[in-house]
Design an enzyme around this catalytic site. Structure first.
Site, PDB file in Angstrom:
ATOM      1  N   ASP A 359     -13.198 -16.137  22.912  1.00 15.75           N
ATOM      2  CA  ASP A 359     -13.237 -15.074  21.923  1.00 15.75           C
ATOM      3  C   ASP A 359     -12.151 -15.363  20.883  1.00 15.75           C
ATOM      4  OD1 ASP A 359     -13.949 -12.555  20.820  1.00 15.75           O
ATOM      5  OD2 ASP A 359     -12.171 -11.693  21.746  1.00 15.75           O
ATOM      6  N   ASP A 551     -10.660 -11.022  26.075  1.00 17.01           N
ATOM      7  CA  ASP A 551      -9.687  -9.976  26.388  1.00 17.01           C
ATOM      8  C   ASP A 551     -10.249  -8.564  26.238  1.00 17.01           C
ATOM      9  OD1 ASP A 551      -9.695 -10.286  23.488  1.00 17.01           O
ATOM     10  OD2 ASP A 551      -8.062  -8.824  23.524  1.00 17.01           O
ATOM     11  N   ASP A 555     -16.079  -8.278  26.220  1.00 14.48           N
ATOM     12  CA  ASP A 555     -16.119  -9.637  26.766  1.00 14.48           C
ATOM     13  C   ASP A 555     -16.449  -9.657  28.263  1.00 14.48           C
ATOM     14  OD1 ASP A 555     -15.431 -10.767  24.329  1.00 14.48           O
ATOM     15  OD2 ASP A 555     -13.289 -10.511  24.704  1.00 14.48           O
TER      16      ASP A 555
END
Length: 660
Positions: A359, A551, A555
């Site tokens: 990410d 995080d 996700d």
């Protein structure tokens, strides 16, 4: 060697039980103990007594040759040398049988050494048990070393805290502290619960949580975590998390459960040893008795000696000790560097990872946004919009909400929000003072068919669009900073032969800019949570293992889908941390290649030990069955190889993975 490792049907204990008795009253390593830990001197004392008597006996046999050293006196002398090291093993053999394990290593050693005494090979019988006992002690010390980092982590939580009540300090049990109470933290003291710093500023040592000794400077309003040590000023912290729910408590639970998740290699060796040991006993009996029907001049004593040598050689201790020890060492090495592996199986999987998908926000960037510009459409009041936007964002935990709050100021909690909804991957919706507010990315505007004339795709900052009663009202530009070690992390991953891909819900222009700066060529923006899932599935369809690092709450599904899910544990959401297989505690991207290095080094050491054990044992087994190897070669094949494997396994605990 150890009961914990060699009784293959038995699960390893959680870390919290390291210092407790097992069901037999032993420490899991063949050594009885009371309620205190044994010192190195105590561990080696029986072997030292046995060694002294054995050397004295050999001197009497071959050099001094006193007249009295014969017959029963000689037997009693060697029995005296045997008892200190032999009795604990014989006791363990009986306890193992009592609990259903008929073919333990303890039984093999007991049969071999008692048999050696039965045929008059007293020095060899003592020597086998002596070297076995020394190997046992070294293994105990190695296991203690492997668990040292986790034991240290277990000791991080203070049992008591000083709370301020009516301006008076009061010491209470940490478990009894409640949310909202104020903790007074003196210089040098550890924080027992998570909280918010209410002093103007303070500096903390975060090594227990992150593996980093560099002081972490905090200011009023910053979150501080249990296990941090206050460095130099008297500080006040407002508790915001229950004792059992603190980040450190969750970390401890993860580590305690790590040993229950076995790597495939470890599971195979356990099953192998469970089948292998009974076969060895049957073969030893066959070596002793079958030649009676096949050879002339059959000598029972000679063939019994060969069978005993075969038994000593065949003990699987080098495998069933060093392999779990190698994996536990890998988990310990990770803990020391602020990387938590939830099981040894994830060490194995990480070692094979070919693709790292990550990410952007909070992983490769700081996740700390700052408002750069507010552009309001005509007919709308800027102050009113920001005031309402701040109220709406107060219901979100996203870093963007923090940026809005820091820019606008305190939230007016007297204003009520109704019909609040968080729309995944798009933004927020709610009604304030009878007006519908929408705040999020431009995909949110598209979802509700709200027209605008903003060419948002060309703006390199993150944009937050705001609509009131389905009319476009303004947009806010917000920027994020790339983490200082993101470039080094991507470079290190490429050197490891790993393909790096970045996925983000942010717009493509922002994603492209970040990707270019940190050296990623494959980057995708404008993704909803389900789009991230599809991208990972697409990579997995190539039959290559995938690690995903994230995080945020969004996700968590991708973390669960990947072969290894890695969570950033500092800024990371609870859902992602719980779902992840590996947690990086200080949020530093450079720990990602370090985790892969630890996995690869662990796997390398494990396979080195397997090759060493099988290679040496195969050669000496053949020599022993043919009568060409004595008990002394058998001792090397068993205890010697086990010691070498143990020493090889503990190497990983001393490696510097920051430079490797």
């Amino acid at each position: 060697m150890s009961k914990e490792c060699c009784t293959t049907g038995e699960d390893e204990k959680p870390v919290s039980e390291i210092k407790q008795h097992d069901e037999h009253g032993h420490d899991g390593h063949g050594h009885s103990h009371d309620n205190t830990d044994q010192t190195v001197f105590q561990l080696f004392l029986p072997a030292a007594v046995s060694f002294t008597l054995l050397v004295t006996g050999i001197a009497f046999d071959y050099w001094l040759k006193p007249d009295w050293f014969k017959d029963w006196l000689r037997i009693i002398f060697y029995l005296g040398a045997y008892v200190p090291v032999g009795l604990p093993v014989i006791k363990e053999a009986f306890l193992s049988i009592k609990h259903g394990d008929f073919f333990s290593e303890f039984l093999l050693m007991t049969i071999a050494t008692v048999g050696a005494f039965a045929i008059g090979e007293y020095p060899e019988g003592v020597a086998v048990m002596l070297f076995y006992s020394v190997g046992e002690v070294f293994q105990t010390l190695a296991v203690q070393k492997a668990k040292l980092n986790i034991k240290t982590l277990l000791d991080q939580r203070p049992e008591e805290v000083t709370v301020i009540e009516n301006n008076i300090p009061k010491i209470i049990k940490a478990k009894d502290a409640t949310m909202g109470q104020i903790i007074q933290l003196k210089p040098g003291e550890k924080l027992a619960l998570d909280g918010e710093l209410i002093s103007d500023n303070a500096s903390f040592n975060t090594a227990a949580l992150t593996g980093e000794s560099k002081p972490d400077n905090k200011k009023a309003g910053d979150i501080v975590l249990a296990g941090m040590i206050n460095i130099n000023t008297l500080s006040l912290v407002k508790i915001n998390t229950a004792y059992e729910d603190s980040k450190l408590s969750r970390i401890l639970e993860m580590v305690q459960n790590a040993s229950s998740q076995k790597a495939p290699t470890e599971l195979f060796i356990r099953k192998f040893a469970k089948i292998y040991t009974p076969i060895v006993v049957v073969l030893a009996v066959a070596i002793c008795l079958l030649p009676y029907f096949l050879v002339e001049n059959y000598e029972f004593r000679d063939w019994l000696y060969r069978a005993l040598v075969f038994l000593v050689i065949s003990c699987p201790c080098a495998l069933v000790i060093s392999i779990p020890l190698g994996y536990f060492g890998g988990i310990g090495a990770g803990s020391r560097n602020g990387i938590l592996f939830k099981g040894s199986n994830f060490l194995d999987t990480l070692a094979s990872v070919k693709n790292v998908v990550m990410d952007k926000t909070g992983t490769m960037t700081e996740g700390v946004f700052k408002v750069q510009q507010v552009s309001v459409e005509s007919g709308f009041n800027k102050e009113e919009i920001l005031h309402r936007l701040n109220i709406l964002e107060s219901k979100s935990t996203h870093p963007i909400a923090t940026a809005i709050h820091e820019h606008v100021g305190e939230v007016d909690h007297s204003v009520q929000i109704s019909d609040f909804e968080e729309i995944a991957g798009r933004g927020l919706k709610g009604t304030i003072d009878g007006k519908e507010y929408l705040a999020g990315n431009f995909k949110l505007m598209d979802k509700f068919s709200i027209s605008h004339n903003i060419n948002h795709s060309e703006v390199a900052d993150t944009l937050i669009a705001v609509a009131i009663d389905r009319k476009f009202a303004c947009y806010v530009t917000i920027s994020d900073q790339i983490k200082e070690d993101s470039v080094a992390a991507v470079s290190a991953l490429k050197k490891l032969g790993v393909t790096v891909t970045m996925l983000s819900g942010d717009k493509q222009a922002v994603v492209n800019e970040v990707a270019e700066k940190i050296g990623i060529t494959s980057a995708f923006g404008d993704l909803l949570p389900e789009d991230k899932v599809n991208k990972v599935k697409e990579i997995k369809s190539l039959n290559e293992s995938v690690a995903f690092i994230g995080d945020g709450v969004n996700d968590a599904p991708v973390v669960a889908l990947s072969d290894v899910g890695i969570a950033m544990g500092g800024l990371g959401s609870d859902a992602t941390i719980e779902t992840a297989d590996v947690v990086i505690q200080d949020d530093r991207p450079s720990k990602i290649p370090m985790a892969i290095k630890i996995g690869r080094e662990t796997r390398k050491i494990v396979w080195q030990n397997i090759a060493l054990a099988f290679g040496v044992k195969a050669v000496v087994l053949i020599l022993g069955a043919g009568g060409l190897a004595t008990m002394w070669e058998a001792v090397f094949a068993d205890v010697g190889v086990a010691l070498l494997a143990i020493l090889n396994a503990v190497r990983i605990q001393h490696m510097d993975f920051t430079k490797k």
